[in-house]
Write a protein that holds these residues in place. Structure first.
Motif, mmCIF file in Angstrom:
data_model
loop_
_atom_site.group_PDB
_atom_site.id
_atom_site.type_symbol
_atom_site.label_atom_id
_atom_site.label_comp_id
_atom_site.label_asym_id
_atom_site.label_seq_id
_atom_site.Cartn_x
_atom_site.Cartn_y
_atom_site.Cartn_z
ATOM 1 N N LEU A 119 0.860 -1.267 -0.068
ATOM 2 C CA LEU A 119 -0.003 -0.033 0.110
ATOM 3 C C LEU A 119 0.762 1.233 -0.045
ATOM 4 C CD1 LEU A 119 -2.902 -1.001 2.368
ATOM 5 C CD2 LEU A 119 -2.990 -0.764 -0.052
ATOM 6 N N SER A 120 1.950 0.967 0.786
ATOM 7 C CA SER A 120 2.807 2.339 0.649
ATOM 8 C C SER A 120 3.211 2.768 -0.743
ATOM 9 C CB SER A 120 4.069 2.006 1.410
ATOM 10 O OG SER A 120 4.881 3.043 1.514
ATOM 11 N N ALA A 121 3.715 1.672 -1.423
ATOM 12 C CA ALA A 121 4.076 1.883 -2.878
ATOM 13 C C ALA A 121 2.932 2.543 -3.726
ATOM 14 C CB ALA A 121 4.344 0.668 -3.482
ATOM 15 N N ALA A 170 3.150 6.426 -5.301
ATOM 16 C CA ALA A 170 3.220 6.615 -6.628
ATOM 17 C C ALA A 170 1.944 7.722 -6.698
ATOM 18 C CB ALA A 170 2.472 5.571 -7.359
ATOM 19 N N LEU A 171 0.919 7.813 -6.146
ATOM 20 C CA LEU A 171 -0.099 8.890 -5.939
ATOM 21 C C LEU A 171 0.369 10.212 -5.297
ATOM 22 C CD1 LEU A 171 -3.188 6.782 -5.597
ATOM 23 C CD2 LEU A 171 -2.689 8.039 -7.498
ATOM 24 N N ALA A 172 1.235 10.001 -4.555
ATOM 25 C CA ALA A 172 1.848 11.294 -3.676
ATOM 26 C C ALA A 172 2.441 12.324 -4.597
ATOM 27 C CB ALA A 172 2.767 10.849 -2.768
ATOM 28 N N LEU A 230 2.534 4.700 -12.352
ATOM 29 C CA LEU A 230 1.411 4.294 -12.051
ATOM 30 C C LEU A 230 0.993 2.988 -12.397
ATOM 31 C CD1 LEU A 230 -0.519 7.612 -12.860
ATOM 32 C CD2 LEU A 230 -0.317 6.791 -10.641
ATOM 33 N N ARG A 231 1.491 2.429 -13.272
ATOM 34 C CA ARG A 231 1.263 0.911 -13.947
ATOM 35 C C ARG A 231 2.102 -0.050 -12.839
ATOM 36 N NH1 ARG A 231 2.889 2.573 -18.817
ATOM 37 N NH2 ARG A 231 4.876 0.945 -18.847
ATOM 38 N N ILE A 270 -2.690 12.553 -13.224
ATOM 39 C CA ILE A 270 -3.068 11.690 -14.284
ATOM 40 C C ILE A 270 -4.153 10.673 -14.035
ATOM 41 C CG2 ILE A 270 -2.089 9.663 -15.500
ATOM 42 C CD1 ILE A 270 0.817 11.351 -15.440
ATOM 43 N N ALA A 271 -4.041 10.044 -12.695
ATOM 44 C CA ALA A 271 -4.977 9.080 -12.245
ATOM 45 C C ALA A 271 -6.416 9.659 -12.464
ATOM 46 C CB ALA A 271 -4.621 8.729 -10.687
#
Length: 121
Positions: free
Chosen positions: A27-29, A33-35, A77-78, A42-43
């Motif tokens: 979850l941290s990864a 990525a979203l941070a 993101l992928r 983009i997301a």
């Protein structure tokens, strides 16, 4: 008015189970990525598209960044499992992986403010 969350789950504990170290790492990864503001945007662009998918060119058009930079963010993101992609002819289309988003949000459902938790927790 919002219904209050139950103080306990049916099993009697405050949350189903705390995260394991492996789950926290995964979850941290995803959160990492979203941070990044560009990746978060983009997301959001991909998630909000009525068609459910967006081609790389349409994503790039929303930013004042080079193609390689956009590709880098899409790759992150992928790799985090937030987006998936599919190549069609000369274009790559991106879409959100709803199962992974649920995986990202699900464990947070057990987090509540101390005012809402049971004194036994």
């Amino acid at each position: 008015m919002i219904d209050p969350l139950p103080a306990e789950t049916p099993s009697g504990s405050c949350c189903p189970a705390p995260m394991t170290p492996d789950q926290a790492e995964e979850l941290s990864a995803m959160f990492k990525a979203l941070a990044d503001p560009v990746r978060l945007r983009i997301a959001s662009i991909v998630a909000c598209c009525p068609a459910g998918e967006v081609c790389m060119g349409e994503i790039a058009a929303e930013f004042d960044l080079t193609g390689p930079t956009i590709s880098h963010h899409l790759r992150k993101l992928r790799e985090a499992g937030i987006l998936a992609s599919e190549r069609r002819a000369n274009e790559v289309y991106y879409f959100v992986r709803p199962d992974r988003i649920e995986h990202l949000i699900g464990p947070l459902a057990g987090i509540r403010s101390t005012a809402r938790t049971s004194p036994r927790c």
